[in-house]
Motif scaffolding. Structure first.
Motif, PDB file in Angstrom:
ATOM      1  N   ARG A  89       0.818  -1.204   0.000  1.00 46.06           N
ATOM      2  CA  ARG A  89       0.000   0.000   0.000  1.00 46.06           C
ATOM      3  C   ARG A  89       0.856   1.261   0.000  1.00 46.06           C
ATOM      4  O   ARG A  89       0.526   2.243  -0.646  1.00 46.06           O
ATOM      5  N   ARG A 124      -7.424   5.847  -8.323  1.00 49.36           N
ATOM      6  CA  ARG A 124      -8.399   4.750  -8.387  1.00 49.36           C
ATOM      7  C   ARG A 124      -7.763   3.414  -8.032  1.00 49.36           C
ATOM      8  O   ARG A 124      -8.387   2.555  -7.416  1.00 49.36           O
ATOM      9  N   ARG A 125      -6.514   3.225  -8.408  1.00 53.10           N
ATOM     10  CA  ARG A 125      -5.790   1.989  -8.059  1.00 53.10           C
ATOM     11  C   ARG A 125      -5.653   1.875  -6.547  1.00 53.10           C
ATOM     12  O   ARG A 125      -5.843   0.807  -5.968  1.00 53.10           O
ATOM     13  N   ILE A 127      -7.644   3.260  -4.329  1.00 59.09           N
ATOM     14  CA  ILE A 127      -8.993   3.016  -3.817  1.00 59.09           C
ATOM     15  C   ILE A 127      -9.345   1.536  -3.942  1.00 59.09           C
ATOM     16  O   ILE A 127      -9.902   0.943  -3.022  1.00 59.09           O
ATOM     17  N   GLU A 128      -9.024   0.940  -5.083  1.00 57.79           N
ATOM     18  CA  GLU A 128      -9.258  -0.500  -5.281  1.00 57.79           C
ATOM     19  C   GLU A 128      -8.471  -1.319  -4.263  1.00 57.79           C
ATOM     20  O   GLU A 128      -8.997  -2.272  -3.681  1.00 57.79           O
ATOM     21  N   LEU A 129      -7.224  -0.961  -4.072  1.00 54.11           N
ATOM     22  CA  LEU A 129      -6.377  -1.672  -3.119  1.00 54.11           C
ATOM     23  C   LEU A 129      -6.950  -1.573  -1.713  1.00 54.11           C
ATOM     24  O   LEU A 129      -6.948  -2.546  -0.962  1.00 54.11           O
ATOM     25  N   ASP A 130      -7.447  -0.406  -1.355  1.00 57.33           N
ATOM     26  CA  ASP A 130      -8.033  -0.203  -0.027  1.00 57.33           C
ATOM     27  C   ASP A 130      -9.422  -0.823   0.094  1.00 57.33           C
ATOM     28  O   ASP A 130      -9.973  -0.878   1.186  1.00 57.33           O
ATOM     29  N   ASP A 131      -9.976  -1.263  -1.035  1.00 57.37           N
ATOM     30  CA  ASP A 131     -11.309  -1.872  -1.071  1.00 57.37           C
ATOM     31  C   ASP A 131     -12.325  -0.967  -0.372  1.00 57.37           C
ATOM     32  O   ASP A 131     -13.041  -1.378   0.538  1.00 57.37           O
ATOM     33  N   THR A 132     -12.344   0.278  -0.814  1.00 55.43           N
ATOM     34  CA  THR A 132     -13.249   1.259  -0.235  1.00 55.43           C
ATOM     35  C   THR A 132     -14.072   1.914  -1.322  1.00 55.43           C
ATOM     36  O   THR A 132     -13.741   1.837  -2.497  1.00 55.43           O
ATOM     37  N   THR A 133     -15.142   2.547  -0.909  1.00 55.85           N
ATOM     38  CA  THR A 133     -15.982   3.289  -1.833  1.00 55.85           C
ATOM     39  C   THR A 133     -15.723   4.765  -1.596  1.00 55.85           C
ATOM     40  O   THR A 133     -15.826   5.244  -0.466  1.00 55.85           O
TER      41      THR A 133
END
Length: 153
Positions: A89, A124-125, A127-133
């Motif tokens: 991360r 956005r990558r 955000i995807e890694l953090d698995d958040t909205t």
């Protein structure tokens, strides 16, 4: 970002549009008549207004190393990664942050470039890694996370 559809009387179009613009950051309002022709359908692309708790760019990057140093760190980290392992991360956060800073510099200097698009994709990558909205500009999320990360280093 999200899409809002409103069905209203044609006389209410302006009032509805102004109310939505007051509540959200909106794009252009697109209009179509309903099938029966008596009402109007309004389509608006919207996003939440930036929350006051989001750090400014100055606050987020106040203690950040130079852009050149961060580019060097990300390049070195990517190059030294053992084959078959994933980057953590911290790598994606620092990469998104440095790309955001580059885009901000280009925007401030009014230099036409694709830096903003690249910075948004890196955000956005993360955000995807953090698995958040995230319901705001993805780059705002990067600034928030970077400020939090530097504060707890």
């Amino acid at each position: 970002m999200f899409e809002i559809r409103v069905i209203c009387d044609p006389d209410d179009r302006d009032r509805v549009s102004k109310t939505l613009a007051a509540a959200f950051t909106t794009g252009a309002v697109r209009q179509q008549a309903t099938r029966d022709g008596r009402r109007t359908r309004l389509y608006v692309t919207a996003d939440h207004k930036p929350d006051e708790s989001w750090p400014t760019t100055e606050e987020a990057y106040a203690t950040a190393p130079s852009i050149i140093r961060e580019i060097g760190w990300t390049a070195h980290t990517a190059a030294e990664k053992p084959f078959g392992t994933r980057l953590g991360r911290e790598f994606w956060l620092r990469k998104a942050a440095v790309l955001d800073r580059i885009a901000l510099t280009d925007e401030a200097d009014a230099i036409p470039s694709d830096a903003a698009e690249v910075a948004t994709e890196a955000a956005r990558r993360l955000i995807e890694l953090d698995d958040t909205t995230v319901i705001c500009d993805p780059r705002h999320y990067v600034r928030q996370q970077y400020a939090h990360w530097t504060k707890h280093q």
